[in-house]
Structure formats: structure tokens, C-alpha cells
Motif scaffolding. Sequence first.
Motif, PDB file in Angstrom:
ATOM      1  N   ILE A   1       0.837  -1.208   0.000  1.00  0.00           N
ATOM      2  CA  ILE A   1       0.000   0.000   0.000  1.00  0.00           C
ATOM      3  C   ILE A   1       0.866   1.251   0.000  1.00  0.00           C
ATOM      4  CG2 ILE A   1      -1.633   1.335   1.415  1.00  0.00           C
ATOM      5  CD1 ILE A   1      -2.914  -0.927  -0.156  1.00  0.00           C
ATOM      6  N   LEU A   2       1.944   1.249   0.763  1.00  0.00           N
ATOM      7  CA  LEU A   2       2.855   2.402   0.768  1.00  0.00           C
ATOM      8  C   LEU A   2       3.468   2.606  -0.614  1.00  0.00           C
ATOM      9  CD1 LEU A   2       4.677   1.977   4.181  1.00  0.00           C
ATOM     10  CD2 LEU A   2       3.139   3.827   3.520  1.00  0.00           C
ATOM     11  N   PHE A   3       3.830   1.521  -1.288  1.00  0.00           N
ATOM     12  CA  PHE A   3       4.374   1.643  -2.639  1.00  0.00           C
ATOM     13  C   PHE A   3       3.334   2.218  -3.591  1.00  0.00           C
ATOM     14  CE2 PHE A   3       4.935  -0.244  -6.875  1.00  0.00           C
ATOM     15  CZ  PHE A   3       6.126   0.382  -7.218  1.00  0.00           C
ATOM     16  N   ALA A   4       2.092   1.745  -3.486  1.00  0.00           N
ATOM     17  CA  ALA A   4       1.036   2.236  -4.372  1.00  0.00           C
ATOM     18  C   ALA A   4       0.751   3.716  -4.106  1.00  0.00           C
ATOM     19  CB  ALA A   4      -0.227   1.409  -4.176  1.00  0.00           C
ATOM     20  N   TYR A   5       0.685   4.110  -2.857  1.00  0.00           N
ATOM     21  CA  TYR A   5       0.450   5.520  -2.530  1.00  0.00           C
ATOM     22  C   TYR A   5       1.620   6.374  -3.004  1.00  0.00           C
ATOM     23  CZ  TYR A   5      -3.794   5.342   0.283  1.00  0.00           C
ATOM     24  OH  TYR A   5      -5.088   5.237   0.692  1.00  0.00           O
TER      25      TYR A   5
END
Length: 73
Positions: free
Chosen positions: A13-17
Motif C-alpha cells: 500500500i505504501l508503494f502504491a500511494y
Amino acid sequence: MSEFLAVKFLHVILFAYWLGTDLAVYYSSYYVSDPARSPEVRVVIAKLLFALDLVVRCCMTLALPSGLHLMWR
């Protein structure tokens, strides 16, 4: 859900954000340099981009500890 799956989910999720927000800031920066827009609009867009850039920096900073935690497990 195990701790490993939770941290793995957080890391993804951090990578996607990070990627999504970084692309949004990049593409929106053309509106700041567009001479057809009024200076007031350009200032508001610049302020929004600075706020979005803060999200990018936070996600990049948090991705390192979550990745290290995944590596340690």
C-alpha cells in the motif's frame, strides 16, 4: 491475519500511494507552469502540490522500515 501478511500489505500500500501520488504531482506540475492560467490559480495548485509531495515523502520514509521488517522476518 499474521504479522507478516499485515506488514507485507502495508508495504504494498505504501508503494502504491508513493507511486500514485508521485505521478499525480508530476502531471499536475504542468498546470503550475501554464501561462494561460491566472496567477491565483497557479498559486493554489502549487500549494496543493506541496501538500501532496509531503505524502510522497512520508510513504518513501515508511517503506524502508516496513521493508526492513519484512527482510528480518
